[in-house]
Design an enzyme around this catalytic site. Structure first.
Site, mmCIF file in Angstrom:
data_model
loop_
_atom_site.group_PDB
_atom_site.id
_atom_site.type_symbol
_atom_site.label_atom_id
_atom_site.label_comp_id
_atom_site.label_asym_id
_atom_site.label_seq_id
_atom_site.Cartn_x
_atom_site.Cartn_y
_atom_site.Cartn_z
ATOM 1 N N ASP A 172 1.138 4.155 1.294
ATOM 2 C CA ASP A 172 1.623 4.876 2.472
ATOM 3 C C ASP A 172 2.725 4.117 3.208
ATOM 4 O O ASP A 172 3.225 4.591 4.232
ATOM 5 C CB ASP A 172 0.472 5.214 3.430
ATOM 6 C CG ASP A 172 -0.349 4.000 3.855
ATOM 7 O OD1 ASP A 172 -0.393 3.010 3.104
ATOM 8 O OD2 ASP A 172 -0.959 4.048 4.943
ATOM 9 N N HIS A 173 3.127 2.971 2.648
ATOM 10 C CA HIS A 173 4.212 2.203 3.262
ATOM 11 C C HIS A 173 5.415 2.011 2.336
ATOM 12 O O HIS A 173 6.456 1.534 2.803
ATOM 13 C CB HIS A 173 3.689 0.838 3.718
ATOM 14 C CG HIS A 173 2.698 0.944 4.835
ATOM 15 N ND1 HIS A 173 3.022 0.747 6.156
ATOM 16 C CD2 HIS A 173 1.377 1.274 4.817
ATOM 17 C CE1 HIS A 173 1.946 0.930 6.918
ATOM 18 N NE2 HIS A 173 0.937 1.252 6.117
ATOM 19 N N HIS A 194 0.861 -1.175 0.000
ATOM 20 C CA HIS A 194 0.000 0.000 0.000
ATOM 21 C C HIS A 194 0.902 1.232 0.000
ATOM 22 O O HIS A 194 1.947 1.255 0.663
ATOM 23 C CB HIS A 194 -0.935 -0.001 1.212
ATOM 24 C CG HIS A 194 -2.149 -0.862 1.015
ATOM 25 N ND1 HIS A 194 -2.896 -1.362 2.067
ATOM 26 C CD2 HIS A 194 -2.757 -1.317 -0.120
ATOM 27 C CE1 HIS A 194 -3.908 -2.082 1.588
ATOM 28 N NE2 HIS A 194 -3.835 -2.071 0.272
ATOM 29 N N HIS A 201 0.227 4.635 13.390
ATOM 30 C CA HIS A 201 -0.632 4.455 12.219
ATOM 31 C C HIS A 201 -2.027 5.005 12.478
ATOM 32 O O HIS A 201 -3.043 4.401 12.155
ATOM 33 C CB HIS A 201 -0.700 2.986 11.805
ATOM 34 C CG HIS A 201 -1.127 2.785 10.378
ATOM 35 N ND1 HIS A 201 -2.441 2.554 10.022
ATOM 36 C CD2 HIS A 201 -0.434 2.806 9.225
ATOM 37 C CE1 HIS A 201 -2.530 2.417 8.715
ATOM 38 N NE2 HIS A 201 -1.309 2.580 8.201
ATOM 39 N N ASP A 244 0.161 -3.155 8.812
ATOM 40 C CA ASP A 244 -1.204 -2.925 9.230
ATOM 41 C C ASP A 244 -1.858 -4.276 9.495
ATOM 42 O O ASP A 244 -1.568 -5.241 8.801
ATOM 43 C CB ASP A 244 -1.979 -2.230 8.136
ATOM 44 C CG ASP A 244 -1.390 -0.879 7.718
ATOM 45 O OD1 ASP A 244 -0.312 -0.501 8.219
ATOM 46 O OD2 ASP A 244 -1.970 -0.226 6.856
#
Length: 301
Positions: free
Chosen positions: A64-65, A62, A268, A210
């Protein structure tokens, strides 16, 4: 063991918050964990030496990582890097990065090694004489791993006040520190425990982001020195957790309590919340050793 949070917010970058990335310094290693947008700016802001980063661990694909990864790889090239760079992440990460390098004609001048992960069980992915790294399978919307970093036990401590009571040649000091007994010339055995003390306790760090609430990972987290666990939502939005593949602060604290970890670091956070101290307040109702992660914050253990 030192953890520098470069970014710990979910979804998109904002003026004063960054997506996930952090640096772990353990036993003379510097590991980069996740690489959201803005990572290299935060590395500079926190005075982390680029040249000491040889291993990068990406939890999942993803944006954002990992959207900051190709920029960092390219910057290493412009800094005339020579050391090999190892990237550990889900299958597909090699294609994602090399396609961008190809289209921009920006191939690295240094060795770039991808270690693509597909295993749904925990596996050993890095080991040397000081540290081992294992995956922590997580329950997210796509294939995702956390990472467990563990020091190896060091040598025993030589008690010179005891050693000097005997006529022991210095050549034996190394084997004594390795745990060997000493056999004197007359056959007398001096137990190692009389000449040494236990080594310093080993430290360990678990990174979990996550993930939905999942107790299957608890055995891997058992008694770690510090656990970073995502806490995207407060209890008021718990109903969003399952479909988005995330956890609440209370769920993170519950995992920490059941795994008997020493310290819990939250992170997070959904950007819908203005006050992240609320996450700590909720987690403290379950577990009492809670730290609130935030961009630029440093934790030393």
């Amino acid at each position: 063991m030192k953890i520098t949070i470069l970014g710990c917010y979910s979804a998109t970058p904002r003026t004063f918050t960054n997506p996930t990335s952090q640096v772990l310094e353990i036993n003379n290693h510097i590991f980069l964990i996740d690489c959201g947008e803005g990572t290299q700016v935060e590395l500079r802001r926190n005075k982390i030496k680029f040249s000491r980063i040889n291993h990068i661990f990406i939890s999942h694909l993803h944006g954002d990582h990992f959207f900051g990864l190709v920029g960092l790889v390219s910057t290493f090239r412009m800094l005339n890097r020579e050391n090999p760079l190892h990237i550990y992440g889900p299958k597909g990460i090699k294609e994602a990065i090399t396609l961008q390098l190809k289209l921009s004609n920006s191939w690295t001048d240094y060795p770039l090694h991808f270690h693509e992960l597909t295993n749904s069980d925990s596996e050993l992915i890095f080991e040397d004489d000081k540290v081992v790294v294992r995956t922590i399978p997580l329950q997210h919307r796509i294939y995702c791993n956390g990472f467990l970093f563990q020091e190896k036990s060091g040598d025993r401590k030589l008690l010179m006040s005891k050693v000097l009571n005997y006529d022991i040649d210095k050549a034996y000091y190394k084997s004594i520190k390795k745990g060997k007994d000493v056999i004197m010339s007359d056959g007398t055995i001096i137990p190692n425990t009389e000449l040494t003390d236990d080594p310093a306790p080993v430290k360990s760090y678990a990174f979990c982001s996550d993930t939905r609430y999942d107790e299957d990972k608890i055995p891997l987290l058992n008694e770690v020195t510090a656990l970073y666990h995502e806490s995207t939502f407060l209890e008021s939005h718990k109903h969003l957790c399952y479909k988005t593949g995330h956890s609440t602060a209370i769920e993170a604290a519950t995992i920490a309590k059941k795994a008997k970890v020493q310290n819990l670091i939250l992170g997070h956070y959904s950007t819908r919340y203005d006050n992240i101290e609320q996450f700590k307040d909720e987690a403290l109702t379950v577990f009492d050793q809670v730290e609130i992660g935030d961009d630029g914050k440093v934790f030393e253990f």
